[in-house]
Scaffold this motif. Structure first.
Motif, mmCIF file in Angstrom:
data_model
loop_
_atom_site.group_PDB
_atom_site.id
_atom_site.type_symbol
_atom_site.label_atom_id
_atom_site.label_comp_id
_atom_site.label_asym_id
_atom_site.label_seq_id
_atom_site.Cartn_x
_atom_site.Cartn_y
_atom_site.Cartn_z
ATOM 1 N N UNK A 137 -0.671 16.260 4.979
ATOM 2 C CA UNK A 137 0.769 15.972 4.838
ATOM 3 C C UNK A 137 1.171 14.852 5.795
ATOM 4 N N UNK A 138 0.738 14.960 7.053
ATOM 5 C CA UNK A 138 1.062 13.917 8.038
ATOM 6 C C UNK A 138 0.475 12.565 7.629
ATOM 7 N N UNK A 139 -0.783 12.572 7.184
ATOM 8 C CA UNK A 139 -1.434 11.326 6.780
ATOM 9 C C UNK A 139 -0.780 10.747 5.525
ATOM 10 N N UNK A 140 -0.341 11.597 4.616
ATOM 11 C CA UNK A 140 0.364 11.137 3.414
ATOM 12 C C UNK A 140 1.661 10.446 3.804
ATOM 13 N N UNK A 141 2.400 11.046 4.708
ATOM 14 C CA UNK A 141 3.651 10.430 5.180
ATOM 15 C C UNK A 141 3.371 9.078 5.833
ATOM 16 N N UNK A 142 2.294 9.007 6.585
ATOM 17 C CA UNK A 142 1.907 7.754 7.223
ATOM 18 C C UNK A 142 1.564 6.682 6.184
ATOM 19 N N UNK B 99 -4.254 -6.622 6.563
ATOM 20 C CA UNK B 99 -4.274 -6.112 7.941
ATOM 21 C C UNK B 99 -3.559 -4.764 8.028
ATOM 22 N N UNK B 100 -2.467 -4.617 7.307
ATOM 23 C CA UNK B 100 -1.759 -3.336 7.296
ATOM 24 C C UNK B 100 -2.670 -2.250 6.714
ATOM 25 N N UNK B 101 -3.341 -2.557 5.614
ATOM 26 C CA UNK B 101 -4.244 -1.588 4.988
ATOM 27 C C UNK B 101 -5.416 -1.284 5.926
ATOM 28 N N UNK C 67 0.910 -1.534 -4.761
ATOM 29 C CA UNK C 67 1.630 -2.788 -4.516
ATOM 30 C C UNK C 67 1.789 -3.599 -5.801
ATOM 31 N N UNK C 68 0.737 -3.703 -6.579
ATOM 32 C CA UNK C 68 0.810 -4.457 -7.828
ATOM 33 C C UNK C 68 1.851 -3.853 -8.762
ATOM 34 N N UNK C 69 1.832 -2.527 -8.902
ATOM 35 C CA UNK C 69 2.803 -1.864 -9.784
ATOM 36 C C UNK C 69 4.235 -2.132 -9.300
ATOM 37 N N UNK C 70 4.457 -1.991 -8.017
ATOM 38 C CA UNK C 70 5.806 -2.204 -7.468
ATOM 39 C C UNK C 70 6.271 -3.643 -7.666
ATOM 40 N N UNK C 71 5.361 -4.588 -7.506
ATOM 41 C CA UNK C 71 5.726 -5.990 -7.706
ATOM 42 C C UNK C 71 6.019 -6.284 -9.174
ATOM 43 N N UNK C 72 5.347 -5.604 -10.077
ATOM 44 C CA UNK C 72 5.578 -5.799 -11.507
ATOM 45 C C UNK C 72 6.827 -5.075 -12.002
ATOM 46 N N UNK C 73 7.292 -4.079 -11.250
ATOM 47 C CA UNK C 73 8.444 -3.253 -11.640
ATOM 48 C C UNK C 73 9.422 -3.114 -10.469
ATOM 49 N N UNK C 74 9.917 -4.227 -9.939
ATOM 50 C CA UNK C 74 10.730 -4.149 -8.723
ATOM 51 C C UNK C 74 12.043 -3.386 -8.874
ATOM 52 N N UNK D 57 2.713 1.663 3.267
ATOM 53 C CA UNK D 57 2.676 0.965 1.980
ATOM 54 C C UNK D 57 4.082 0.718 1.463
ATOM 55 N N UNK D 58 4.917 1.757 1.487
ATOM 56 C CA UNK D 58 6.285 1.594 0.994
ATOM 57 C C UNK D 58 7.063 0.584 1.833
ATOM 58 N N UNK D 59 6.912 0.646 3.139
ATOM 59 C CA UNK D 59 7.632 -0.297 3.992
ATOM 60 C C UNK D 59 7.302 -1.735 3.632
ATOM 61 N N UNK D 60 6.029 -2.017 3.504
ATOM 62 C CA UNK D 60 5.601 -3.378 3.165
ATOM 63 C C UNK D 60 6.106 -3.771 1.780
#
Length: 189
Positions: free
Chosen positions: A140-145, A174-176, A90-97, A150-153
């Motif tokens: 694989x299923x858990x990775x997709x989940x 709460x999501x985590x 999340x931090x990386x994505x917020x720093x590199x939107x 995380x990506x959705x948020x």
């Protein structure tokens, strides 16, 4: 003769900086060349035009995001590792939107460099999931989940979609925490 100090890495890094610094502007080779103090034709010694620049930025972004989450997970296991991974991501994505959207696409089957960059990120997640004894199809299923949550948020957050008054940090926690509960019970539906 190429300008001293100008390399593919320098050109791509500067392109990524411009992309983040001027998100409302279309990234152009003219702007990139100007920022590097060269003419546009000089860039072609290092990148294959604008598509090559964008691909270079994408590969660099995937590698940087992967390295960031890997560092966050070192020495951590299970819930602690997932929390660290989610926070670093999340931090990386917020720093590199502007670069973040480039990191989510799966590689093309014939793009070995992209496959390697993408595999590095997946390996971090698989290593974290191994702490829950999730392997093979379960991993694989858990990775997709995990990626979906995380990506959705993060995607909604980085485009400014969360405007409700409730605390955003609490919502992400709460999501985590929901992901942790799901992982604890993954093999026991």
């Amino acid at each position: 003769m190429p300008r001293a100090g100008l390399t593919t890495d320098v050109v791509v890094a500067r392109g990524a900086q411009l992309l983040e610094a001027h998100p409302a502007d279309e990234l152009t080779l003219a702007a990139l060349a100007d920022s590097l103090g060269v003419r546009v034709p000089s860039l072609y010694k290092h990148i294959d035009g604008l598509p090559g620049l964008r691909r270079g930025i994408m590969l660099r972004a995937k590698a940087n995001l992967s390295a960031t989450v890997a560092r966050a997970c070192i020495g951590r296991a299970r819930d602690d590792a997932v929390r660290s991974l989610a926070a670093a991501y999340r931090t990386w994505a917020r720093q590199h939107p502007m670069q973040y959207p480039m990191t989510i696409r799966a590689p093309e089957p014939d793009d070995v460099e992209d496959q390697q960059a993408s595999a590095a990120a997946l390996q971090v997640i698989y290593s974290v999931l191994a702490g829950y004894q999730l392997l093979g199809d379960d991993a694989i299923d858990a990775t997709r989940f995990l990626r979906s949550v995380i990506h959705g948020f993060v995607s909604l957050e980085t485009v400014g979609a969360f405007k409700l008054a409730a605390d955003l940090e609490r919502s992400y926690d709460r999501a985590v925490n929901s992901m942790l509960t799901a992982l604890e019970n993954w093999k026991h539906p």
